[in-house]
Design an enzyme around this catalytic site. Structure first.
Site, PDB file in Angstrom:
ATOM      1  N   GLU A 103      -2.308 -28.162  27.393  1.00  0.00           N
ATOM      2  CA  GLU A 103      -3.515 -28.663  26.705  1.00  0.00           C
ATOM      3  C   GLU A 103      -3.307 -30.014  26.028  1.00  0.00           C
ATOM      4  O   GLU A 103      -4.246 -30.716  25.687  1.00  0.00           O
ATOM      5  CB  GLU A 103      -3.952 -27.640  25.633  1.00  0.00           C
ATOM      6  CG  GLU A 103      -4.569 -26.380  26.198  1.00  0.00           C
ATOM      7  CD  GLU A 103      -5.949 -26.624  26.816  1.00  0.00           C
ATOM      8  OE1 GLU A 103      -6.399 -25.782  27.599  1.00  0.00           O
ATOM      9  OE2 GLU A 103      -6.558 -27.692  26.532  1.00  0.00           O
TER      10      GLU A 103
ATOM     11  N   LYS B 213       0.384  -7.400  12.671  1.00  0.00           N
ATOM     12  CA  LYS B 213      -0.709  -6.555  12.186  1.00  0.00           C
ATOM     13  C   LYS B 213      -1.964  -7.011  12.915  1.00  0.00           C
ATOM     14  O   LYS B 213      -2.457  -8.111  12.711  1.00  0.00           O
ATOM     15  CB  LYS B 213      -0.876  -6.699  10.676  1.00  0.00           C
ATOM     16  CG  LYS B 213      -1.945  -5.767  10.088  1.00  0.00           C
ATOM     17  CD  LYS B 213      -1.970  -5.857   8.572  1.00  0.00           C
ATOM     18  CE  LYS B 213      -3.010  -4.908   7.960  1.00  0.00           C
ATOM     19  NZ  LYS B 213      -3.018  -4.979   6.471  1.00  0.00           N
TER      20      LYS B 213
ATOM     21  N   TYR C 146      -8.142   0.598  -3.047  1.00  0.00           N
ATOM     22  CA  TYR C 146      -7.063   1.136  -3.892  1.00  0.00           C
ATOM     23  C   TYR C 146      -6.318  -0.071  -4.466  1.00  0.00           C
ATOM     24  O   TYR C 146      -6.582  -1.228  -4.108  1.00  0.00           O
ATOM     25  CB  TYR C 146      -6.077   1.971  -3.054  1.00  0.00           C
ATOM     26  CG  TYR C 146      -5.550   1.218  -1.870  1.00  0.00           C
ATOM     27  CD1 TYR C 146      -6.200   1.280  -0.640  1.00  0.00           C
ATOM     28  CD2 TYR C 146      -4.464   0.347  -1.982  1.00  0.00           C
ATOM     29  CE1 TYR C 146      -5.765   0.552   0.449  1.00  0.00           C
ATOM     30  CE2 TYR C 146      -4.021  -0.402  -0.908  1.00  0.00           C
ATOM     31  CZ  TYR C 146      -4.673  -0.297   0.307  1.00  0.00           C
ATOM     32  OH  TYR C 146      -4.252  -1.031   1.378  1.00  0.00           O
TER      33      TYR C 146
ATOM     34  N   THR D  47       1.604  -4.372   4.211  1.00  0.00           N
ATOM     35  CA  THR D  47       1.467  -4.629   5.658  1.00  0.00           C
ATOM     36  C   THR D  47       0.920  -6.016   5.956  1.00  0.00           C
ATOM     37  O   THR D  47       1.076  -6.509   7.063  1.00  0.00           O
ATOM     38  CB  THR D  47       0.536  -3.588   6.301  1.00  0.00           C
ATOM     39  OG1 THR D  47      -0.744  -3.643   5.658  1.00  0.00           O
ATOM     40  CG2 THR D  47       1.134  -2.189   6.201  1.00  0.00           C
ATOM     41  N   ASP D  48       0.275  -6.675   4.993  1.00  0.00           N
ATOM     42  CA  ASP D  48      -0.368  -7.963   5.284  1.00  0.00           C
ATOM     43  C   ASP D  48       0.628  -9.001   5.805  1.00  0.00           C
ATOM     44  O   ASP D  48       0.322  -9.718   6.749  1.00  0.00           O
ATOM     45  CB  ASP D  48      -1.060  -8.529   4.032  1.00  0.00           C
ATOM     46  CG  ASP D  48      -2.363  -7.806   3.736  1.00  0.00           C
ATOM     47  OD1 ASP D  48      -3.092  -8.256   2.838  1.00  0.00           O
ATOM     48  OD2 ASP D  48      -2.621  -6.787   4.390  1.00  0.00           O
TER      49      ASP D  48
ATOM     50  N   THR E  92       0.821  -1.223   0.000  1.00  0.00           N
ATOM     51  CA  THR E  92       0.000   0.000   0.000  1.00  0.00           C
ATOM     52  C   THR E  92       0.839   1.251   0.000  1.00  0.00           C
ATOM     53  O   THR E  92       0.450   2.276  -0.572  1.00  0.00           O
ATOM     54  CB  THR E  92      -0.916  -0.018   1.242  1.00  0.00           C
ATOM     55  OG1 THR E  92      -1.775  -1.136   1.131  1.00  0.00           O
ATOM     56  CG2 THR E  92      -1.746   1.249   1.365  1.00  0.00           C
TER      57      THR E  92
ATOM     58  N   SER F 207       1.751  -7.738  -0.586  1.00  0.00           N
ATOM     59  CA  SER F 207       2.537  -8.658   0.258  1.00  0.00           C
ATOM     60  C   SER F 207       1.825  -9.973   0.559  1.00  0.00           C
ATOM     61  O   SER F 207       2.485 -10.947   0.936  1.00  0.00           O
ATOM     62  CB  SER F 207       2.933  -7.973   1.558  1.00  0.00           C
ATOM     63  OG  SER F 207       1.838  -7.866   2.437  1.00  0.00           O
TER      64      SER F 207
HETATM   65  N1  DGL Z   1      -2.454  -5.914  -0.280  1.00  0.00           N
HETATM   66  C1  DGL Z   1      -1.967  -5.522   1.025  1.00  0.00           C
HETATM   67  C2  DGL Z   1      -0.434  -5.724   1.088  1.00  0.00           C
HETATM   68  O1  DGL Z   1       0.231  -5.472   0.086  1.00  0.00           O
HETATM   69  C3  DGL Z   1      -2.285  -4.086   1.293  1.00  0.00           C
HETATM   70  C4  DGL Z   1      -2.053  -3.737   2.722  1.00  0.00           C
HETATM   71  C5  DGL Z   1      -0.940  -2.737   2.918  1.00  0.00           C
HETATM   72  O2  DGL Z   1       0.126  -2.807   2.267  1.00  0.00           O
HETATM   73  O3  DGL Z   1      -1.115  -1.918   3.843  1.00  0.00           O
HETATM   74  O4  DGL Z   1       0.055  -6.108   2.146  1.00  0.00           O
END
Ligand code: DGL
Length: 360
Positions: free
Chosen positions: A317, A196, A57, A123-124, A43, A90
């Site tokens: 467990e 995240k 986006y 971020t993923d 992103t 990602s």
């Molecule tokens: N498609 C997600 C990624 O590339 C978008 C999320 C982001 O980058 O914040 O990880």
């Protein structure tokens, strides 16, 4: 220049030399850090149709040179240069991408003209890459992973300040020796601890054990340091890892069954991460399959689907000693997969793998 002026000049020069204000010393005093930015997509390189699109986006659109040009203030922090390593969202990063990126980070870290490295990333799966880097790149130089939750085209986009903060952190000698770091939302988090934890807010990244520090107006402020092994203390070295063994994750939930575990094993998985309910619990219908697969040499590692702040306790467990299973301790399932893949490049002894889960 008459005699009196020459004596005055000589005296001033002597004072300057004594105080270290020689032109060379002044140049060295203001010599900027050399920071390399490796762009992978996400992103932070995204673009939306309108300024109102903060969550709708396309990721991985803006090239690294435009990214750097969009934050001219970076040049006040360091001498910055960029490389486009990938241009992908990602969630689509795979083991081969991880190895390629880490090898590039390692090579750059060995260069005398590199003082710090920033990786711009979606971020993923950012937390997985940051953990992989902290486990495999043998350097004390700052490695900083950064992303954004909104594209640069959105109102109150967070990418520009995140990137500025990431470069400030990578340029700061105080960031050295702390393992890979994640800079988002003014916080500096450990690449090992951070995850995240919120999917569409700028304060998305949380460490269950707290942030290491903050970066504010280009300066870093530290409040704690990592205690787990990383970078130069790690037994994993990216420069000697060609391929990562296949490790898969299956979720625990009500009415769970063993189909996914058996399918992953049939597809060649060398370890299975169980993302268990609660304290890594395993539903009764799943236990026999995991015991059978362990007997065939597949490592069984109990993690938990529960968000961080605790850890899976061995033999609580499930009778892990009796079943010869491993617990992921406080690592979430996706980080457990990263460590398990690396562990299997060095051992198939479950007791040694358990040691690694306690140390890294
Ligand atoms: N498609 C997600 C990624 O590339 C978008 C999320 C982001 O980058 O914040 O990880």
């Amino acid at each position: 220049m008459n005699h009196r002026s020459f004596i005055r000049w000589l005296s001033a020069l002597g004072t300057a030399l004594a105080l270290g204000f020689t032109p060379l010393a002044q140049a060295q005093a203001v010599k900027k850090a050399q920071v390399v930015i490796l762009a992978t997509g996400g992103t932070i390189a995204g673009a939306g149709a309108s300024a109102a699109n903060s969550a709708t986006y396309q990721a991985a659109k803006v090239p690294v040179d435009k990214l750097l040009a969009s934050v001219p203030e970076l040049s006040t922090l360091a001498d910055v240069r960029g490389e486009q390593v990938f241009q992908i969202a990602s969630e689509s990063l795979n083991n081969e991408h991880l190895v390629t990126l880490a090898k590039r980070v390692s090579a750059l870290s060995k260069q005398a003209d590199v003082d710090g490295i920033v990786i711009t990333h979606g971020t993923d799966t950012l937390e997985e890459t940051a953990y992989f880097l902290t486990l495999t790149v043998h350097t004390n130089k700052p490695i900083v992973v950064v992303g954004s939750m909104r594209p640069g085209t959105a109102l109150s986009a967070d990418g520009a300040l995140n990137l500025y903060n990431a470069v400030a952190t990578a340029a700061s000698p105080t960031s050295a020796g702390k393992g890979a770091l994640v800079v988002m939302n003014d916080e500096i988090n450990s690449g090992r601890d951070v995850a995240k934890s919120i999917n569409i807010r700028t304060e998305a990244f949380k460490s269950p054990w707290g942030a290491l520090g903050m970066v504010v107006e280009g300066k870093t402020y530290w409040f704690r340091a990592p205690v787990k092994r990383h970078t130069v203390q790690s037994e994993f070295d990216i420069d000697s890892i060609p391929v990562l063994p296949k490790v898969e994750i299956a979720y625990g939930y009500g009415s769970a069954n063993d189909i996914a575990y058996r399918a992953f094993a049939a597809a060649g998985a060398k370890a299975l991460i169980h993302a268990g309910t609660g304290n890594g619990s395993v539903a009764a219908p799943v236990v026999p399959a995991l015991r059978e697969l362990r007997a065939k040499g597949i490592q069984i590692i109990r993690s938990a689907r529960v968000v961080g702040g605790g850890f899976v306790l061995r033999n609580a467990e499930q009778p892990d000693d009796q079943y010869d299973w491993v617990v992921a301790h406080d690592l979430n399932p996706q980080k457990a997969r990263i460590l398990a893949s690396l562990a299997l490049t060095r051992t198939t002894d479950s007791k040694d793998i358990q040691r690694m889960f306690m140390e890294y």
